[in-house]
Scaffold this active site. Structure first.
Site, mmCIF file in Angstrom:
data_model
loop_
_atom_site.group_PDB
_atom_site.id
_atom_site.type_symbol
_atom_site.label_atom_id
_atom_site.label_comp_id
_atom_site.label_asym_id
_atom_site.label_seq_id
_atom_site.Cartn_x
_atom_site.Cartn_y
_atom_site.Cartn_z
ATOM 1 N N HIS A 176 -9.901 11.721 7.224
ATOM 2 C CA HIS A 176 -9.687 10.310 6.888
ATOM 3 C C HIS A 176 -8.660 10.144 5.764
ATOM 4 C CE1 HIS A 176 -13.438 9.664 9.181
ATOM 5 N NE2 HIS A 176 -13.888 10.685 8.495
ATOM 6 N N SER A 306 18.379 8.635 -3.030
ATOM 7 C CA SER A 306 18.390 7.171 -3.042
ATOM 8 C C SER A 306 19.662 6.691 -3.720
ATOM 9 C CB SER A 306 17.165 6.631 -3.792
ATOM 10 O OG SER A 306 17.295 5.256 -4.058
#
Length: 501
Positions: A176, A306
């Protein structure tokens, strides 16, 4: 048994690539990103016009040779002239003729005939357009599948090496996306590898199952060949066998309409999409691990993460795998609908769709595997971060062992369990609400009820005690399932791919 590739019998594939580097072409026209950014020149050539039309000519040679051997009025000199001109294609002449007659096959029959004047009367004898069109499609898929197979095996090889290298390194496992018990870095890599082994088995099945359409005629009844061979069905059957053998296949489809069943395209693209599923799973795991700072894909010295944030190291290669995989997984709908909407013996609504969807499925799979080869050759692991993240969660996982140790020394299990529950809640609150370190072990050490020393606690808290059979599972998986494949294919290993953009 895997069929031999036609690529190996042609002129060196890279010497025959024409115009696949389109970066310098007309910037005012649309260019497929598969050609300019993603797919290899090798795969682009397999789906090129040159590959297609030279294969048409090889099929016409195979047909003429078989017809000659079976007694039709075709001479050895005519077959030889056809063979000598397989690569001598006047594309301008073919384009001009197609503009005139509006039929690509007949335009190329005419162009081939101009290059082979002595044989022009027997080219395409008894055949319909699908003889060259469909048989070529099968040959191209076979050759492209072999490239996919080769690259897939190289990815499997690199991942298995990685798995063995890190088979003992404890790491947090997740269910999960929440910390669960421990695994090892290498054991996790076997999960990626095992899915790719499943894909390899499917690719090999698709290669071995491929059959040529053969020479079936306009509606699949071979009526034209019954006329040519004056009803001699044995010769007609032998004709197909001879063509199949010359083109590197064991057999032709047993029955067909005008075309081979379009379910073949669906089966093949589904196999490619299976690779996309496995690679997408891998790339998403890598993106999360890079966020955790446990692992990274290769990051080049001058690479910019970036344009705004100079410190960033974005997982752009894994992101590209995810993106291309999404495209390929969706593409399976195209051949599925095409297969389901063919009317009776054939309808032409397949043509425009299949020439895009099948080709681009292969180009996408090729691009995905190229990046996979690049990423899996240089994955970076940060052991101290992996260990730090393990130790932040391990106290919770170790409580069962600590409690059992205290019980062996005479402690009350129920009282110990309640204490651990209380301490776990308090330690969890410190971590989540106050941003402090997990102090569960310190709380337990300070409580005489647990009768445990620091040395005993450290022995229990060794992460290696919590990885189960991970290391052995890696060894068994690699030696029993991966190594036999790598040994059988050692001549195609050590492939590399350099990212250019």
């Amino acid at each position: 048994e895997i069929m031999p590739s036609l690529v190996g019998s042609e002129m060196c594939i890279r010497d025959r690539i024409k115009g696949v580097n389109t970066l310098m072409s007309n910037t005012n026209s649309y260019e497929s990103p598969f050609c300019t950014r993603y797919a290899s020149e090798e795969m682009q050539y397999i789906f090129s016009a040159d590959k297609k039309f030279t294969t048409w000519r090889r099929l016409w040679v195979a047909l003429a040779r078989a017809e000659m051997k079976l007694g039709l009025p075709v001479t050895e000199a005519q077959v030889k002239q056809l063979e000598e001109n397989i690569d001598n294609i006047d594309y301008d002449m073919a384009a001009a003729r197609e503009k005139e007659v509006r039929h690509d096959v007949m335009a190329h029959v005419y162009t081939y005939g101009q290059a082979c004047p002595d044989a022009k009367g027997i080219i395409h004898l008894g055949a319909t357009s699908c003889y060259v069109g469909d048989n070529t499609d099968v040959i191209i898929m076979r050759d492209a599948l072999q490239v996919i197979r080769r690259k897939l095996i190289n990815v499997i090889a690199q991942l298995s090496d990685f798995a063995m290298k890190y088979k003992d390194m404890p790491a947090l496992a997740y269910t999960h996306l929440q910390p669960a018990q421990l695994t090892t870095v290498g054991k996790r890599a076997t999960l990626w590898t095992n899915e790719l082994l499943m894909d390899l088995k499917e690719i090999e099945r698709r290669i071995s199952d491929l059959q040529l359409l053969g020479s079936k005629g306009t509606t699949g009844t071979q009526a034209s060949f019954m006329e040519l061979f004056e009803g001699d069905t044995d010769k007609i059957k032998q004709l197909e066998k001879m063509i199949a053998e010359e083109m590197g296949f064991e057999s032709c489809v047993p029955v067909s309409g005008q075309t081979y069943s379009r379910k073949v395209d669906s089966f093949v693209v589904n196999a490619l999409a299976g690779i996309a599923q496995s690679c997408s799973k891998f790339s998403n795991d890598m993106r999360i691990l890079q966020s955790f700072k446990e692992m990274e894909e290769p990051f080049e010295k001058s690479q910019i993460g970036s344009s705004a944030m100079a410190y960033k190291r974005n997982p752009m290669r894994s992101e590209r795998i995810t993106s291309l995989s999404r495209y390929l997984m969706v593409d399976v709908l195209n051949p599925a609908f095409t297969a389901g909407t063919q009317w009776f013996e054939r309808t032409l609504d397949d043509s425009a769709n299949k020439r895009i969807s099948v080709a681009e499925a292969f180009l996408a799979a090729d691009a995905i595997l190229n990046i996979m080869i690049n990423v899996t050759s240089g994955m970076v692991v940060y052991p101290k971060i992996v260990r730090k993240r393990v130790m932040a969660e391990l106290p919770f996982m170790a409580t069962e062992n600590i409690m059992m140790d205290a019980v062996k020394k005479g402690g009350d299990r129920q009282a110990l369990h309640e204490k651990i529950r209380q301490y776990s809640m308090e330690a969890g609150k410190k971590v989540k609400e106050e941003g402090l370190e997990n102090d569960l072990c310190e709380r337990i050490l300070a409580d005489p009820m647990f009768m445990i020393t620091k040395e005993e606690m450290d022995a229990i808290m060794a992460p290696e005690n919590f990885t189960g059979r991970s290391a052995q599972q890696v060894e068994e998986f690699v030696s029993e399932l991966v190594q036999p494949i790598l040994e059988a294919n050692k001549d195609i290993l050590n492939e590399t791919f350099e990212m250019k953009n």
